[in-house]
Design an enzyme around this catalytic site. Structure first.
Site, mmCIF file in Angstrom:
data_model
loop_
_atom_site.group_PDB
_atom_site.id
_atom_site.type_symbol
_atom_site.label_atom_id
_atom_site.label_comp_id
_atom_site.label_asym_id
_atom_site.label_seq_id
_atom_site.Cartn_x
_atom_site.Cartn_y
_atom_site.Cartn_z
ATOM 1 N N GLN A 313 0.846 -0.991 0.052
ATOM 2 C CA GLN A 313 -0.007 0.210 -0.108
ATOM 3 C C GLN A 313 1.013 1.107 0.126
ATOM 4 O O GLN A 313 2.065 1.412 0.753
ATOM 5 C CB GLN A 313 -0.899 0.004 1.151
ATOM 6 N N TYR A 360 -6.700 -13.158 -2.983
ATOM 7 C CA TYR A 360 -6.009 -11.997 -3.343
ATOM 8 C C TYR A 360 -4.902 -11.376 -2.007
ATOM 9 O O TYR A 360 -5.035 -10.386 -1.707
ATOM 10 C CB TYR A 360 -6.663 -10.732 -3.913
ATOM 11 N N GLU A 383 -3.473 -16.440 -3.658
ATOM 12 C CA GLU A 383 -2.852 -15.326 -4.176
ATOM 13 C C GLU A 383 -2.087 -15.795 -5.759
ATOM 14 O O GLU A 383 -1.570 -16.765 -5.769
ATOM 15 C CB GLU A 383 -1.510 -14.752 -3.546
ATOM 16 N N ASP A 431 -9.182 -8.735 -0.914
ATOM 17 C CA ASP A 431 -9.167 -7.680 -1.498
ATOM 18 C C ASP A 431 -8.717 -7.394 -3.008
ATOM 19 O O ASP A 431 -7.530 -7.804 -3.404
ATOM 20 C CB ASP A 431 -7.643 -7.105 -0.701
ATOM 21 N N CYS A 458 -11.155 -1.178 -4.197
ATOM 22 C CA CYS A 458 -10.335 0.102 -4.400
ATOM 23 C C CYS A 458 -11.120 0.941 -5.705
ATOM 24 O O CYS A 458 -10.600 1.863 -6.086
ATOM 25 C CB CYS A 458 -9.104 -0.063 -4.858
#
Length: 501
Positions: A313, A360, A383, A431, A458
């Site tokens: 991030q 994820y 992932e 996510d 997002c």
């Protein structure tokens, strides 16, 4: 737009000459790729527009000032309520786009841009830099509500409006992160004016044909050189990537330049496949260390090791804020949209022994605290990046009952992971990338029938689509919060908590 009336600009003067706009750089996990468009021949057509509400993507919906029912134009660098002179940048049967190049009637929420090079004709990545920060959050609040209603449908909009945190307006407030909130509350005019700058720990540049680093134009392949990086943390600005001769000798046209400023140790610079120190010396160091304060969860400081080019991030406050919010929502006795801090041990007293699935999962930002708190439980994470999974294995070394899987998150892989767990997971955390998880993955996830789902999004349009599917599959919305993790851009992060009916 905002409850406060920021200082009005000294004059609605016409802006400088038009230049192609640039790429957003590292705006988060889901990067924007430049799209080449035919160069415009001759002077741009201009039009006077009356500007209306914001639209998803950093535009406002506008119409000709002399024809309130005329053709819709999506205009950038404007604010609701303004009258602007705009230069057309795209005009076809489907859509008209324009840049506001002269402000005829300014909004009280307009301020001097914190990044003038991201204005009309400039580089991308700062499309709201001319908007007062509180008004940026109001802008994003409107966009979130619009996407939930228009894309998610009436049931989704009603579910959000019924939440306690939606209040009388029926919409979710977009909250500032800690550094912006502190700057705005400082009482210092300069700190408040620069709030939201100096926060990004990752920056992406491209070397142009002239050997100078810059960013792409909006929907363009043209690289425009930069003279400063106002959104980058001081550690990146101090490297001198834009002006120092020690860097220029390493640059080649078309080269990607990635600057990484981790919370532990000195910055690194990635030049295609080479890694250099902040002093432009070659180094074999390809990993960075990150620290996240999880004391609010009773875990103290968490340490993460990951490849320098791996995803993390980018806002300096984002990891600690997301870890606290997401883990509390996943494992707390009650779903919560509350902020950081508090009695973590009390809030997460029922976490031991829980079965958790994470989709994820990246390098383990959420996986590590989840695994530490479900002592005696089971955690399965999926992932798609093998490099990220390798980083996660390193970060979770020594923690039992954790299964990390490499592979795309698909309906099949979700179903198989659920079957491997034996019993339905108690909670699923996901996510997904900017396009969202999608109907098939969400359907498979709902088929596992977890008691709680924590969805981190997002993109508000993708959030609306995924929420609508969950609400159609016996889930109800229990909580939602939105975080302004990308100040001076149209991007923000949303966390939705759902429980099975």
């Amino acid at each position: 737009m905002s409850p406060q009336r920021p200082q009005r600009p000294s004059s609605p003067a016409r802006r400088g000459p038009s230049r192609p706009r640039g790429r957003a750089g590292n705006a988060g996990r889901r990067r924007h790729e430049a799209v080449d468009e035919p160069a415009q021949r001759g002077p741009a057509e201009e039009i006077i527009l009356a500007v209306g509400a914001p639209a998803h993507g950093g535009h406002c919906v506008a119409r000709p000032a002399d024809d309130p029912t005329g053709r819709v134009v999506f205009v950038r660098h404007a604010l609701p309520g303004e009258t602007v002179r705009a230069a057309m940048t795209e005009k076809n049967a489907k859509i008209w786009r324009a840049d506001a190049v002269e402000i005829l009637t300014p909004s009280p929420d307009r301020v001097d841009s914190v990044w003038p090079q991201a204005g009309p004709g400039g580089v991308g990545g700062g499309e709201l830099a001319h908007v007062a920060l509180p008004a940026q959050r109001t802008w994003k609040r409107w966009v979130l509500a619009d996407c939930l209603r228009r894309i998610g449908g009436p049931a989704t909009a009603q579910a959000v409006a019924a939440l306690e945190e939606a209040g009388s307006s029926g919409s979710i407030v977009v909250e500032p992160l800690a550094s912006e909130a502190a700057a705005e509350a400082s009482g210092q005019a300069r700190e408040a004016r620069l709030a939201g700058t100096g926060t990004r720990t990752r920056v992406s540049l491209t070397v142009g044909p002239d050997g100078r680093p810059g960013m792409h134009g909006f929907r363009s392949g043209t690289v425009q050189p930069l003279d400063r990086l106002p959104l980058a943390v001081a550690a990146i600005e101090e490297i001198g990537l834009l002006e120092s001769s020690r860097w220029r000798k390493h640059y080649r046209p078309g080269m990607r330049v990635e600057a990484v400023a981790p919370s532990i140790g000195e910055p690194l610079v990635l030049l295609d496949d080479r890694v250099l120190t902040s002093q432009a010396h070659a180094t074999g160091r390809r990993r960075v260390e990150e620290a996240v304060d999880a004391s609010g969860l009773g875990l103290g400081e968490l340490r993460y090791s990951l490849h320098a080019e791996g995803f993390w991030q980018i806002h300096r406050d984002a990891p600690v804020t997301l870890v606290d919010r997401v883990v509390r929502a996943a494992l707390g006795q009650e779903p919560s949209a509350a902020g950081t801090g508090g009695d973590g041990a009390k809030a997460l007293g029922g976490a031991r022994g829980k079965r958790v699935m994470e989709l994820y999962s990246g390098a383990g930002l959420f996986t590590l605290p989840l695994a530490m708190l479900i002592d005696g439980g089971e955690l399965c994470a999926i992932e798609g990046s093998s490099q990220a999974v390798g980083d996660a294995r390193r970060n979770l070394h020594g923690l039992g009952s954790v299964r990390l899987s490499t592979g795309r998150v698909t309906a099949r892989s979700v179903t198989q992971a659920g079957q491997a767990m034996g019993k339905a997971p108690d909670v699923v955390v996901l996510d997904p990338p900017r396009q969202g998880a999608g109907r098939e993955v969400i359907g498979a996830l709902a088929g596992l029938a977890p008691e709680r789902i924590v969805l981190v999004a997002c993109d508000p349009a993708a959030l609306a689509r995924d929420l609508a599917v969950l609400l159609d599959n016996r889930y109800e919305l229990a909580a939602m919060s939105a975080l302004d993790m990308f100040p001076h851009t149209h991007h923000f992060e949303t966390i939705a908590v759902l429980e099975r009916r």
